[in-house]
Design a protein around this motif. Structure first.
Motif, PDB file in Angstrom:
ATOM      1  N   VAL A 187       0.848  -1.199   0.000  1.00  0.00           N
ATOM      2  CA  VAL A 187       0.000   0.000   0.000  1.00  0.00           C
ATOM      3  C   VAL A 187       0.883   1.248   0.000  1.00  0.00           C
ATOM      4  O   VAL A 187       0.647   2.199  -0.754  1.00  0.00           O
ATOM      5  CB  VAL A 187      -0.968  -0.007   1.214  1.00  0.00           C
ATOM      6  CG1 VAL A 187      -1.730   1.317   1.305  1.00  0.00           C
ATOM      7  CG2 VAL A 187      -1.940  -1.181   1.125  1.00  0.00           C
ATOM      8  N   ASP A 233       1.192   4.063  -2.943  1.00  0.00           N
ATOM      9  CA  ASP A 233       0.806   5.419  -2.575  1.00  0.00           C
ATOM     10  C   ASP A 233       1.857   6.424  -3.066  1.00  0.00           C
ATOM     11  O   ASP A 233       1.523   7.531  -3.460  1.00  0.00           O
ATOM     12  CB  ASP A 233       0.631   5.503  -1.049  1.00  0.00           C
ATOM     13  CG  ASP A 233      -0.142   6.739  -0.644  1.00  0.00           C
ATOM     14  OD1 ASP A 233      -1.173   7.028  -1.288  1.00  0.00           O
ATOM     15  OD2 ASP A 233       0.290   7.421   0.311  1.00  0.00           O
ATOM     16  N   ASP A 255      -3.936   4.517  -4.895  1.00  0.00           N
ATOM     17  CA  ASP A 255      -4.490   4.208  -3.581  1.00  0.00           C
ATOM     18  C   ASP A 255      -5.043   2.789  -3.533  1.00  0.00           C
ATOM     19  O   ASP A 255      -6.033   2.475  -4.187  1.00  0.00           O
ATOM     20  CB  ASP A 255      -5.604   5.212  -3.270  1.00  0.00           C
ATOM     21  CG  ASP A 255      -6.224   5.000  -1.903  1.00  0.00           C
ATOM     22  OD1 ASP A 255      -5.686   4.196  -1.104  1.00  0.00           O
ATOM     23  OD2 ASP A 255      -7.253   5.647  -1.625  1.00  0.00           O
ATOM     24  N   SER A 288      -5.776   1.456  -0.527  1.00  0.00           N
ATOM     25  CA  SER A 288      -6.316   1.316   0.826  1.00  0.00           C
ATOM     26  C   SER A 288      -7.728   0.720   0.848  1.00  0.00           C
ATOM     27  O   SER A 288      -8.139   0.145   1.845  1.00  0.00           O
ATOM     28  CB  SER A 288      -6.298   2.658   1.558  1.00  0.00           C
ATOM     29  OG  SER A 288      -7.175   3.572   0.919  1.00  0.00           O
TER      30      SER A 288
END
Length: 135
Positions: free
Chosen positions: A51, A55, A60, A62
């Motif tokens: 992650v 990023d 993203d 998440s």
């Protein structure tokens, strides 16, 4: 190959390599390729280092989560790319299979996951150029 090819990325846990590959191809393809990922034994969550390195690229992960591999997912794909899932991936005739040997990012710090991400990105760009040739 259909107008919008579908690519399925498969690894064991769907928590690292296949998630990075799917996000990168989806980003580069900008809707010109359908992208899915799955795991033969999905983990409970995506690797936090994965992650973090995604990023860094503005991608993203998440809200993503590991998904189980199904025969339907394989059947729907035009290209199936396996990453260390061995013989557990179902094989259907008429599909294009590629096996990308890449280190597993599980348990590795961000510094060691970055080069894996960059190698996946290189391969994804090559695949995309094959699937959707520039006009």
């Amino acid at each position: 190959m259909p107008e919008t090819p579908e690519v399925l990325f498969v690894c064991v846990h769907n928590a690292g390599r296949s998630q990075m590959a799917a996000a990168l191809l989806d980003h580069h393809a900008a809707g010109r390729v359908r992208v899915r990922s799955a795991g033969s034994a999905p983990a409970s969550e995506i690797n936090p280092a994965v992650v973090a390195v995604m990023d860094e690229l503005g991608l993203d992960l998440s809200k993503e989560f590991p998904k189980p591999l199904t025969g339907e997912a394989v059947k729907g794909a035009d290209v199936v790319i396996t990453m260390g899932c061995g013989d557990v991936c179902p094989v259907f005739p008429g599909k294009r299979y590629l096996d990308w040997e890449l280190p597993d990012p599980a348990g590795k710090p961000v510094e060691q996951v970055r080069p894996i991400r960059d190698e996946i990105d290189r391969r994804v760009r090559e695949l995309f150029a094959e699937l959707v040739p520039a006009h």
